[in-house]
Design an enzyme around this catalytic site. Structure first.
Site, PDB file in Angstrom:
ATOM      1  N   LYS A   1      25.829  62.799  36.325  1.00  0.00           N
ATOM      2  CA  LYS A   1      24.444  63.271  36.447  1.00  0.00           C
ATOM      3  C   LYS A   1      23.644  62.862  35.207  1.00  0.00           C
ATOM      4  O   LYS A   1      24.233  62.512  34.175  1.00  0.00           O
ATOM      5  CB  LYS A   1      24.443  64.788  36.621  1.00  0.00           C
ATOM      6  CG  LYS A   1      25.065  65.554  35.456  1.00  0.00           C
ATOM      7  CD  LYS A   1      25.320  67.011  35.830  1.00  0.00           C
ATOM      8  CE  LYS A   1      25.932  67.776  34.655  1.00  0.00           C
ATOM      9  NZ  LYS A   1      26.379  69.129  35.064  1.00  0.00           N
TER      10      LYS A   1
ATOM     11  N   TYR B   1       6.597  64.974   6.257  1.00  0.00           N
ATOM     12  CA  TYR B   1       5.632  65.949   6.771  1.00  0.00           C
ATOM     13  C   TYR B   1       5.898  67.327   6.189  1.00  0.00           C
ATOM     14  O   TYR B   1       7.039  67.791   6.154  1.00  0.00           O
ATOM     15  CB  TYR B   1       5.728  66.036   8.296  1.00  0.00           C
ATOM     16  CG  TYR B   1       5.054  64.898   9.023  1.00  0.00           C
ATOM     17  CD1 TYR B   1       3.687  64.670   8.892  1.00  0.00           C
ATOM     18  CD2 TYR B   1       5.788  64.059   9.851  1.00  0.00           C
ATOM     19  CE1 TYR B   1       3.074  63.627   9.569  1.00  0.00           C
ATOM     20  CE2 TYR B   1       5.179  63.019  10.532  1.00  0.00           C
ATOM     21  CZ  TYR B   1       3.821  62.802  10.386  1.00  0.00           C
ATOM     22  OH  TYR B   1       3.221  61.785  11.048  1.00  0.00           O
TER      23      TYR B   1
HETATM   24  C1  LIG Z   1      27.700  69.289  34.668  1.00  0.00           C
HETATM   25  C2  LIG Z   1      28.731  69.869  35.543  1.00  0.00           C
HETATM   26  C3  LIG Z   1      30.077  69.508  35.394  1.00  0.00           C
HETATM   27  C4  LIG Z   1      30.574  68.683  34.239  1.00  0.00           C
HETATM   28  O1  LIG Z   1      30.660  69.535  33.118  1.00  0.00           O
HETATM   29  P1  LIG Z   1      31.146  69.005  31.688  1.00  0.00           P
HETATM   30  O2  LIG Z   1      31.126  70.223  30.848  1.00  0.00           O
HETATM   31  O3  LIG Z   1      30.145  68.001  31.269  1.00  0.00           O
HETATM   32  O4  LIG Z   1      32.493  68.430  31.872  1.00  0.00           O
HETATM   33  C5  LIG Z   1      30.981  69.979  36.334  1.00  0.00           C
HETATM   34  N1  LIG Z   1      30.576  70.772  37.341  1.00  0.00           N
HETATM   35  C6  LIG Z   1      29.301  71.182  37.490  1.00  0.00           C
HETATM   36  C7  LIG Z   1      28.934  72.077  38.627  1.00  0.00           C
HETATM   37  C8  LIG Z   1      28.335  70.751  36.592  1.00  0.00           C
HETATM   38  O5  LIG Z   1      27.074  71.163  36.726  1.00  0.00           O
END
Ligand SMILES: *Cc1c(COP(=O)(O)O)cnc(C)c1O
Length: 383
Positions: A51, A276
């Site tokens: 994702k 800044y």
């Molecule tokens: C993002 C996600 C994962 C992966 O999690 P990590 O901690 O990055 O390994 C697995 N399952 C679901 C439902 C997620 O949203």
């Protein structure tokens, strides 16, 4: 999908003289990480969560590398992400691979899911009902994963809805449940009692659909022990080098390297201030180097006065505020001949990795990865 990740395979010049900062993604290390996680969960299998453009690293090259290594189960969050990924992979997407959509299909997106062969993760009775309606329209069973909330209150059927589903199997008529999933809220804390509680709740639910596969563990969940593995693990972060267990040895190989060029340097006097709002003031004669990376590149502003860059072996502390396009570091003691304009400094390397930078910036390595900007010249090292 990697519109923000222009490939540099072709031009042969890396880094280009015109590149002020660049990012290297080591796909060989990524594949090794997937293999390590796969053997940790064997005889269960390991999927890959890709994702958010594979946590900012470029979903298309990442998925290509993992497909070649034998991975066949993938997860994106959004239907759009799935569609773009399939568009980019074209015939490179094998018929036996599956792409799951963690958010399921929002109203109106169900047909796009079916048309592209995306498998939604159904998170509510409402999503289940709409998927069922579509299956009826199409006159065939449609595969789907079903997610249950076992203690995170984010996505998935709440306990009452899970009970309603268990009592009325006709709600799933026309749906072929391929995967029963849930997600752990504190898996990176092995001593947190929530892990055992979620495992217990999931085991009960999972047993109600014995023909589907079970999937509970994210990256960190894999390291909680085999009871958490079920049939399919869903690591994301660890694939990309994120340490799966807070405060413990990190078995994952680093995948990301970021370097940025020095623009100029100057010597300042005691009491002179930098950046800044003058958040850093010299206490002694100091040499300040300005480097071409900033918060527009995802070098978080919270790293101001906390993080460091590296030049050869030397650690150069970030001083003053991180700006949009630059960061200033304390290079006191570094001889002028090592500070030629254009000299690359290490922003993220194997020693000072995404986990170290996250700690300095007061966030987690997930946010460091997904913040990596569009301005870097990108290179993918193939396995
Ligand atoms: C993002 C996600 C994962 C992966 O999690 P990590 O901690 O990055 O390994 C697995 N399952 C679901 C439902 C997620 O949203």
């Amino acid at each position: 999908m990697n519109a923000r990740a222009p490939s540099t395979f072709d031009n042969g010049t890396f880094p280009a003289a015109t590149s002020a900062a660049w990012l290297t993604v080591d796909l060989g290390a990524l594949v090794e990480n997937w293999r390590l996680l796969s053997s940790a969960v064997a005889p269960a299998r390991s999927a890959a969560v890709v994702k958010a453009d594979a946590y900012g690293l470029g979903a298309t090259p990442v998925v290509r590398a993992l497909l070649a290594a034998g991975c066949r189960e993938f997860f994106v969050a959004l239907v759009d992400e799935g569609v773009r990924l399939l568009d980019e992979l074209g015939p490179g997407w094998p018929a036996d691979a599956r792409l799951h959509v963690l958010h399921g299909a929002l109203p109106g997106a169900e047909r796009d899911c079916v048309a592209r062969g995306l498998v939604p993760v159904l998170n509510s009775l409402d999503q289940i009902q709409r998927w069922q309606t579509l299956a009826r329209d199409q006159g065939r069973a449609l595969p789907a994963a079903i997610q249950f909330d076992t203690g995170m209150a984010r996505l998935g059927l709440a306990p009452l809805d899970a009970a309603a589903l268990a009592e009325a199997p006709q709600r799933l008529e026309g749906i072929q449940p391929t995967l029963i999933i849930s997600h752990l809220a504190s898996a990176e804390e092995p001593d947190n009692a929530l892990n055992a509680q979620q495992l217990q709740r999931f085991s009960v639910l999972r047993a109600l659909w014995p023909h589907a596969l079970g999937s509970l563990a994210n990256s960190s969940g894999i390291f909680l022990g085999s009871a958490f593995h079920f049939d399919l693990a869903r690591p994301g972060a660890a694939l990309y080098g994120v340490a799966p267990m807070a405060g413990r040895f990190n078995p994952m190989r680093p995948v990301v390297r970021v370097q940025a060029r020095l623009i100029q340097w100057r010597d300042i006097a005691p009491r002179d201030a930098v950046g800044y709002n003058h958040t850093w003031r010299a206490e002694r004669p100091s040499r300040i180097a300005t480097v071409s990376v900033g918060y527009a590149d995802g070098y978080l502003r919270s790293a101001s006065n906390r993080a460091c860059l590296r030049l050869g072996g030397a650690v150069l502390p970030v001083i003053g505020r991180v700006s949009m396009d630059t960061v200033t570091v304390d290079a006191t003691g570094v001889p002028a001949d090592r500070l030629e304009p254009g000299t690359p400094l290490d922003v993220i390397d194997d020693v000072h990795d995404i986990n170290a930078l996250a700690e300095e910036a007061g966030t987690n390595a997930y946010e460091i990865l997904t913040s990596l900007g569009a301005r870097y010249q990108r290179r993918y090292l193939t396995p």
